[in-house]
Scaffold this motif. Structure first.
Motif, PDB file in Angstrom:
ATOM      1  N   UNK A 113      -2.965   6.371 -21.465  1.00 42.44           N
ATOM      2  CA  UNK A 113      -1.822   5.481 -21.474  1.00 42.44           C
ATOM      3  C   UNK A 113      -2.304   4.059 -21.270  1.00 42.44           C
ATOM      4  N   UNK A 114      -2.165   3.243 -22.283  1.00 46.91           N
ATOM      5  CA  UNK A 114      -2.583   1.854 -22.202  1.00 46.91           C
ATOM      6  C   UNK A 114      -1.373   0.986 -21.906  1.00 46.91           C
ATOM      7  N   UNK A 115      -1.406   0.306 -20.761  1.00 45.47           N
ATOM      8  CA  UNK A 115      -0.290  -0.568 -20.411  1.00 45.47           C
ATOM      9  C   UNK A 115      -0.728  -2.009 -20.610  1.00 45.47           C
ATOM     10  N   UNK A 116       0.181  -2.804 -21.117  1.00 45.27           N
ATOM     11  CA  UNK A 116      -0.121  -4.218 -21.312  1.00 45.27           C
ATOM     12  C   UNK A 116      -0.107  -4.924 -19.971  1.00 45.27           C
ATOM     13  N   UNK A 117      -1.196  -5.614 -19.649  1.00 48.29           N
ATOM     14  CA  UNK A 117      -1.217  -6.407 -18.434  1.00 48.29           C
ATOM     15  C   UNK A 117      -0.523  -7.738 -18.649  1.00 48.29           C
ATOM     16  N   UNK A 118      -0.242  -8.076 -19.921  1.00 50.99           N
ATOM     17  CA  UNK A 118       0.424  -9.340 -20.220  1.00 50.99           C
ATOM     18  C   UNK A 118       1.845  -9.356 -19.669  1.00 50.99           C
ATOM     19  N   UNK A 119       2.529  -8.225 -19.659  1.00 57.86           N
ATOM     20  CA  UNK A 119       3.917  -8.227 -19.240  1.00 57.86           C
ATOM     21  C   UNK A 119       4.118  -7.702 -17.824  1.00 57.86           C
ATOM     22  N   UNK A 120       3.082  -7.693 -17.011  1.00 57.60           N
ATOM     23  CA  UNK A 120       3.214  -7.344 -15.596  1.00 57.60           C
ATOM     24  C   UNK A 120       3.858  -8.504 -14.857  1.00 57.60           C
ATOM     25  N   UNK A 121       4.707  -8.198 -13.874  1.00 54.72           N
ATOM     26  CA  UNK A 121       5.368  -9.217 -13.076  1.00 54.72           C
ATOM     27  C   UNK A 121       4.509  -9.463 -11.842  1.00 54.72           C
ATOM     28  N   UNK A 122       4.180 -10.734 -11.605  1.00 51.97           N
ATOM     29  CA  UNK A 122       3.280 -11.078 -10.498  1.00 51.97           C
ATOM     30  C   UNK A 122       3.997 -11.112  -9.152  1.00 51.97           C
ATOM     31  N   UNK A 123       5.138 -11.809  -9.095  1.00 45.30           N
ATOM     32  CA  UNK A 123       5.813 -12.040  -7.815  1.00 45.30           C
ATOM     33  C   UNK A 123       7.189 -11.376  -7.807  1.00 45.30           C
ATOM     34  N   UNK A 124       7.498 -10.702  -6.709  1.00 44.81           N
ATOM     35  CA  UNK A 124       8.801 -10.044  -6.597  1.00 44.81           C
ATOM     36  C   UNK A 124       9.728 -10.792  -5.647  1.00 44.81           C
ATOM     37  N   UNK A 125       9.247 -11.872  -5.045  1.00 48.96           N
ATOM     38  CA  UNK A 125      10.037 -12.555  -4.017  1.00 48.96           C
ATOM     39  C   UNK A 125      11.276 -13.237  -4.602  1.00 48.96           C
ATOM     40  N   UNK A 126      11.199 -13.754  -5.835  1.00 51.49           N
ATOM     41  CA  UNK A 126      12.325 -14.482  -6.403  1.00 51.49           C
ATOM     42  C   UNK A 126      13.272 -13.579  -7.206  1.00 51.49           C
ATOM     43  N   UNK A 127      12.976 -12.287  -7.290  1.00 49.34           N
ATOM     44  CA  UNK A 127      13.808 -11.364  -8.057  1.00 49.34           C
ATOM     45  C   UNK A 127      14.805 -10.647  -7.150  1.00 49.34           C
ATOM     46  N   UNK A 128      16.007 -10.429  -7.678  1.00 47.96           N
ATOM     47  CA  UNK A 128      16.992  -9.617  -6.957  1.00 47.96           C
ATOM     48  C   UNK A 128      17.003  -8.242  -7.621  1.00 47.96           C
ATOM     49  N   UNK A 129      16.299  -7.294  -7.019  1.00 58.26           N
ATOM     50  CA  UNK A 129      16.135  -5.971  -7.616  1.00 58.26           C
ATOM     51  C   UNK A 129      17.172  -5.005  -7.078  1.00 58.26           C
ATOM     52  N   UNK A 130      17.719  -4.204  -7.997  1.00 53.28           N
ATOM     53  CA  UNK A 130      18.663  -3.159  -7.608  1.00 53.28           C
ATOM     54  C   UNK A 130      17.983  -1.821  -7.864  1.00 53.28           C
ATOM     55  N   UNK A 131      18.050  -0.944  -6.864  1.00 50.07           N
ATOM     56  CA  UNK A 131      17.396   0.355  -7.034  1.00 50.07           C
ATOM     57  C   UNK A 131      18.415   1.395  -7.477  1.00 50.07           C
ATOM     58  N   UNK A 132      17.931   2.340  -8.266  1.00 49.61           N
ATOM     59  CA  UNK A 132      18.780   3.396  -8.806  1.00 49.61           C
ATOM     60  C   UNK A 132      18.031   4.714  -8.678  1.00 49.61           C
ATOM     61  N   UNK A 133      18.652   5.681  -8.053  1.00 47.78           N
ATOM     62  CA  UNK A 133      18.048   6.994  -7.868  1.00 47.78           C
ATOM     63  C   UNK A 133      18.219   7.803  -9.157  1.00 47.78           C
ATOM     64  N   UNK A 134      17.114   8.285  -9.706  1.00 46.98           N
ATOM     65  CA  UNK A 134      17.158   9.058 -10.947  1.00 46.98           C
ATOM     66  C   UNK A 134      17.263  10.546 -10.639  1.00 46.98           C
ATOM     67  N   UNK A 135      16.383  11.046  -9.772  1.00 41.63           N
ATOM     68  CA  UNK A 135      16.382  12.482  -9.477  1.00 41.63           C
ATOM     69  C   UNK A 135      15.767  12.740  -8.110  1.00 41.63           C
ATOM     70  N   UNK A 136      16.240  13.792  -7.451  1.00 39.37           N
ATOM     71  CA  UNK A 136      15.657  14.261  -6.199  1.00 39.37           C
ATOM     72  C   UNK A 136      15.275  15.717  -6.413  1.00 39.37           C
ATOM     73  N   UNK A 137      14.060  16.061  -6.067  1.00 40.93           N
ATOM     74  CA  UNK A 137      13.569  17.421  -6.247  1.00 40.93           C
ATOM     75  C   UNK A 137      13.209  18.001  -4.886  1.00 40.93           C
ATOM     76  N   UNK A 138      13.745  19.173  -4.551  1.00 40.52           N
ATOM     77  CA  UNK A 138      13.395  19.834  -3.301  1.00 40.52           C
ATOM     78  C   UNK A 138      12.221  20.758  -3.553  1.00 40.52           C
TER      79      UNK A 138
END
Length: 173
Positions: A1-26
């Protein structure tokens, strides 16, 4: 799996991130003393403005697993080109047994995707897209395949910069 390092986000301090639960596995571990239960949670975080990340958290409590997943998701954020609420071009990606196909859609179409794909696409801020998942419906691999497809998207300006030509040449050949 080749991921582009060009589109990586450097800083998370200025972002307002919302989390979303996809799945829970017991998960059950059988020991001499009986069964031990633990939980694995897949969490997607997004700014709903082109930034997305996913994480997997494992713990003996559901809330702790979700918290760990959220922290892991914030560590691998990528930037996705979202143009007028949709993606710039068709994209196909495969991860494990999960295959995903994303296609741009006109305004008003909505997010035509189900399950894990819908959570990822809505978290990144895409409002109009046609999506199809084939093969495995395993949420782990669907999230990974969808994020891989989104990370491989390029807008016209990026293509022009990579080729060293103007935007007119990209569209007119």
């Amino acid at each position: 799996m080749a991921t582009n390092n060009m589109n990586r986000v450097k800083s998370t301090s200025d972002l307002e991130l919302k989390d979303r639960l996809v799945a829970v596995n017991r998960v059950t571990k059988v020991t001499k003393g009986g069964r031990t239960f633990s939980f694995a949670a897949i969490v997607v975080v997004g700014s709903e403005d082109g930034v997305i990340g996913w994480g997997l958290g494992k713990a003996s409590e559901v809330t702790a697993a979700i918290a760990k997943g959220t922290e892991a998701a914030k560590k691998n954020l990528i930037k996705v080109p979202v143009i007028k609420g949709t993606i710039p071009h068709e994209q196909y990606a495969k991860f494990g047994g999960a295959k995903v196909y994303l296609q741009p859609a006109s305004h008003g179409t909505g997010v035509k995707a189900g399950g894990a794909m819908r959570a990822v696409l809505e978290s990144v801020g895409i409002t109009d897209v046609l999506a199809k998942s084939k093969g495995s419906s395993n949420p782990h691999n669907l999230v990974k395949a969808t994020v891989l497809a989104l990370s491989e998207l390029r807008d016209a300006r990026t293509v022009a910069q990579n080729r060293g030509v103007s935007l007119d040449v990209v569209f007119n050949g």
